[in-house]
Every structure is written in structure tokens, then in C-alpha cells.
Design a protein around this motif. Structure first.
Motif, mmCIF file in Angstrom:
data_model
loop_
_atom_site.group_PDB
_atom_site.id
_atom_site.type_symbol
_atom_site.label_atom_id
_atom_site.label_comp_id
_atom_site.label_asym_id
_atom_site.label_seq_id
_atom_site.Cartn_x
_atom_site.Cartn_y
_atom_site.Cartn_z
ATOM 1 N N UNK A 85 0.839 -1.197 0.000
ATOM 2 C CA UNK A 85 0.000 0.000 0.000
ATOM 3 C C UNK A 85 0.879 1.254 0.000
ATOM 4 N N UNK A 86 0.451 2.228 -0.754
ATOM 5 C CA UNK A 86 1.233 3.461 -0.888
ATOM 6 C C UNK A 86 0.414 4.726 -0.696
ATOM 7 N N UNK A 87 -0.849 4.595 -0.286
ATOM 8 C CA UNK A 87 -1.670 5.788 -0.073
ATOM 9 C C UNK A 87 -2.432 5.661 1.241
ATOM 10 N N UNK A 88 -2.514 6.726 2.032
ATOM 11 C CA UNK A 88 -1.876 8.036 1.860
ATOM 12 C C UNK A 88 -0.366 7.977 2.077
ATOM 13 N N UNK A 89 0.363 8.818 1.374
ATOM 14 C CA UNK A 89 1.827 8.790 1.521
ATOM 15 C C UNK A 89 2.252 9.332 2.882
ATOM 16 N N UNK A 127 7.800 7.006 6.955
ATOM 17 C CA UNK A 127 8.064 5.632 7.380
ATOM 18 C C UNK A 127 7.973 5.471 8.887
ATOM 19 N N UNK A 128 8.348 6.500 9.625
ATOM 20 C CA UNK A 128 8.326 6.422 11.086
ATOM 21 C C UNK A 128 6.969 6.763 11.673
ATOM 22 N N UNK A 129 6.004 7.022 10.810
ATOM 23 C CA UNK A 129 4.662 7.328 11.298
ATOM 24 C C UNK A 129 4.038 6.064 11.877
ATOM 25 N N UNK A 130 3.323 6.179 13.024
ATOM 26 C CA UNK A 130 2.786 4.955 13.653
ATOM 27 C C UNK A 130 1.742 4.227 12.814
ATOM 28 N N UNK A 131 1.092 4.918 11.891
ATOM 29 C CA UNK A 131 0.059 4.311 11.047
ATOM 30 C C UNK A 131 0.588 4.285 9.615
ATOM 31 N N UNK A 132 0.454 3.151 8.965
ATOM 32 C CA UNK A 132 0.946 3.003 7.599
ATOM 33 C C UNK A 132 -0.117 3.319 6.564
ATOM 34 N N UNK A 133 0.233 3.304 5.288
ATOM 35 C CA UNK A 133 -0.745 3.528 4.211
ATOM 36 C C UNK A 133 -1.836 2.463 4.208
ATOM 37 N N UNK A 134 -3.006 2.855 3.747
ATOM 38 C CA UNK A 134 -4.175 1.962 3.771
ATOM 39 C C UNK A 134 -4.537 1.390 2.407
ATOM 40 N N UNK A 135 -4.148 2.038 1.318
ATOM 41 C CA UNK A 135 -4.568 1.623 -0.009
ATOM 42 C C UNK A 135 -3.370 1.617 -0.949
ATOM 43 N N UNK A 136 -3.536 0.867 -2.022
ATOM 44 C CA UNK A 136 -2.586 0.944 -3.131
ATOM 45 C C UNK A 136 -3.223 1.807 -4.205
ATOM 46 N N UNK A 137 -2.553 2.874 -4.575
ATOM 47 C CA UNK A 137 -3.114 3.843 -5.515
ATOM 48 C C UNK A 137 -2.070 4.175 -6.558
ATOM 49 N N UNK A 138 -2.281 3.702 -7.777
ATOM 50 C CA UNK A 138 -1.399 4.010 -8.904
ATOM 51 C C UNK A 138 -2.246 3.961 -10.168
#
Length: 337
Positions: free
Chosen positions: A122-126, A129-140
Motif C-alpha cells: 500500500x502506498x496511499x496516503x503517503x 516511514x516512522x509514522x505509527x500508522x501506515x498507508x491503507x490503499x494501493x493507488x497508482x
């Protein structure tokens, strides 16, 4: 008595009037009639027993050339322009086909690399990397969406970003209105709620269904998008009107604010113009997406079939159905005992 039968006025030397020498000379010099004319003989009479000689072919004879009844059209400047336009159109189509072929090759290589690496992340929302919550969707869009639909999906993505920016500007306008009129705290609170609620809900509820519909040609996702997006257009219209205590800097709220502060009123008028343009653009894109949906072959029957297939293949639904069936069977067995 023989003297009485003779003509006293006749010439005694002529027995017939046509034997006069002048008449005889004229008759001999007169041309022959059509019944005596022979075109294959010259004017001189041929001796008897000799046939007329055929005329030898001329040395300068040329083949007969038929002139065309219609002259070919002259080569004008308009013909040259038409030919150059046709050549330019062929070049444009060739470039478009080459671009599509290159895009398909790129997508194929990317899919192969993704399958080799074990899937796509998943790459969205951008987020950092050190943010506690990662991306939720793959958007391309360049990878997932076909080439002929990429422009439309990009416009809808930009429209969602415009929607987010307008809600943020609305929150700022309501805050300014609250600063000049302390009784407008409800509008400022609701504007914060609309910003925090409508921003992610718009992305999840109508943009993602549209993205998935064009990615997989899903009729069910198209219908989900149409249902949610028409509700979103209604919300835009209500925000554009700007009813007081609804948390929207629409036209009514902006004109009301002019009585307290002209600068804040002008700011709210600009925000009302943003809501108006957002509603108009949304209607235009809704019509455009509906026209593209009709060309994809999607239908309500396919949407029902996709929904039934998706429900039956869902693991949660399968587990719940199996649990309910086992409990019903156990209950019936206990009643029999």
C-alpha cells in the motif's frame, strides 16, 4: 392536208425540242446523280475491264485518340491541405498506438516485478516511514487503470483534492465568522466536523468505488459510485446555499456576515463560489462517467450477479452461514430427541 397538221412556228430542221445543241451541251456537262455516284472512284472514267486501285496507306498515319469527356480536377491548394491533414491524422494515430503499446509494456513489466517481489504494498496516503500508522490503499492510476480511462480517473482524484481544500477553506471562513460574531460557534464546530468526516468518507465512499470500477470493469462498483456521488452532489448544493447554523460558508451565510464584517463577508463569498464551482464540476463529471459507464457494457443484472458472487465468496459470510446452519441442525436434532 398535211400542211395543216404541221406547226407553223417550229424550226423545220429540228424534229425534237431536246435535240437543240444548247440543251444537249448542258446535259452532258451536268454532274451525275446520286444513283450514279461511286465514292471509290475518282472523277475520271475508268476504261472497261480495269478495276480501280486501292489507295496505299499513308506513312504518317497515327492511332485514333479519344479525348476524355471530363477534364481531371486541377491540383489546387485545398487538395494539398486535405492530403497534408490526412497524413497528419495518420501520424497522430500511429503515435497514439505506439504510446499505448509502450504503456502496456510498462504495465506488464511492473506487474511482473510486483509478482516476483511477492505482491504490491500500500502506498496511499503517503505517510512517513516512522509514522505509527501506515498507508491503507494501493493507488497508482498508471498501473491499475486502462489508458482510455486514466484521464477521467485523474480528474476525479483532483476533484477530491479540490473537495478537501474547499472544506478546509470553509473551516477557516467559519472560524473568521466566529471571531467577528461570537454566536456562530455552532457553525465553526460543524465545519470542523465536516472537514474531518467528509474528507476520508469522500475518498472511501465514491472515489475508491470509481477507481475499482474502472480497474476491474465492475458493474456493482459503478452503481455504488453513482448512488453515493449523487448524494455528494446534493451536499455540495446545500453547502453552496449556506443555511445558517449548518457549518457552511455559503451564499446566505456570506451575505449575513457582511453586516458584521466586510472582509470576512468577502472571504465567505469566495468560499461560496468554491462550493458552487464544486457542485457544477461534480455534475459535469457525473454525466461524463455515466456516459463512459454505458460504453463499458455494465448493467444492473451484472451488478446483481457480482454482488451475489461477492457475498457467497466472502469468508465472513460463509463462516456465519455455516455457524447458523450447524446451530439450526443441532436445535432440530435436540427437539427430535
Amino acid at each position: 392536208m398535211s400542211d395543216f397538221d404541221s406547226n407553223p412556228f417550229a424550226d423545220p430542221e429540228l424534229d425534237h425540242p431536246f435535240q437543240d445543241p444548247s440543251v444537249t451541251q448542258v446535259r452532258q456537262a451536268a454532274p451525275r446523280g446520286l444513283e450514279e455516284y461511286n465514292p471509290f472512284t475518282d472523277g475520271k472514267p475508268m476504261p472497261p475491264g480495269m478495276a480501280p486501285k486501292a489507295a496505299a496507306p499513308s506513312a504518317n498515319t497515327q492511332p485514333a485518340i479519344m479525348k476524355p469527356t471530363e477534364e481531371p480536377p486541377a491540383y489546387t491548394q485545398s487538395c494539398a491541405q486535405e492530403q497534408s491533414g490526412a497524413a497528419a491524422e495518420l501520424l497522430r494515430r500511429q503515435e497514439e498506438l505506439e504510446r499505448k503499446a509502450a504503456e502496456l509494456d510498462r504495465r506488464e513489466r511492473e506487474m511482473q516485478s510486483l509478482s516476483a517481489s511477492g505482491g504490491r504494498n500500500n502506498n496511499w496516503p503517503p505517510l512517513p516511514e516512522k509514522f505509527p500508522v501506515g498507508p491503507c490503499f494501493y493507488h497508482d492510476i498508471a498501473v491499475d487503470i486502462p489508458v482510455e480511462f486514466q484521464k477521467t480517473v485523474k480528474i476525479m482524484y483532483y476533484l477530491w483534492m479540490f473537495h478537501t481544500g474547499t472544506l478546509l477553506a470553509n473551516m477557516v471562513g467559519c472560524l473568521a465568522w466566529f471571531c467577528v460574531d461570537a454566536s456562530r460557534g455552532v457553525d465553526f464546530g460543524l465545519s470542523m466536523l465536516w472537514f474531518m468526516l467528509f474528507t476520508p468518507c469522500a475518498f472511501v465512499c465514491w472515489y475508491r468505488p470509481l477507481y475499482g470500477a474502472f480497474r476491474s470493469d465492475s458493474s456493482f462498483r459503478f452503481f455504488a459510485f453513482f448512488f453515493v456521488y449523487i448524494c455528494q452532489v446534493g451536499v455540495y448544493v446545500m453547502q453552496c446555499i449556506g443555511i445558517s447554523s449548518w457549518g457552511a460558508s455559503g451564499w446566505i451565510s456570506a451575505l449575513t456576515c457582511l453586516n458584521h464584517s466586510v472582509p470576512v463577508g468577502i472571504l465567505m463569498i469566495l468560499i461560496a463560489a468554491l462550493f458552487t464551482s464544486e457542485a457544477v464540476l461534480s455534475l459535469i463529471m457525473f454525466k461524463k462517467v455515466h456516459g463512459m459507464y454505458r460504453t463499458t457494457g455494465a448493467s444492473f443484472a451484472k451488478a446483481q450477479q457480482e454482488f451475489a458472487t461477492g457475498v457467497m465468496t466472502n469468508k465472513t459470510v460463509q463462516t456465519a452461514a455455516a455457524t447458523a446452519a450447524s446451530r439450526a441442525a443441532q436445535g432440530g436434532f435436540k427437539e427430535q430427541i
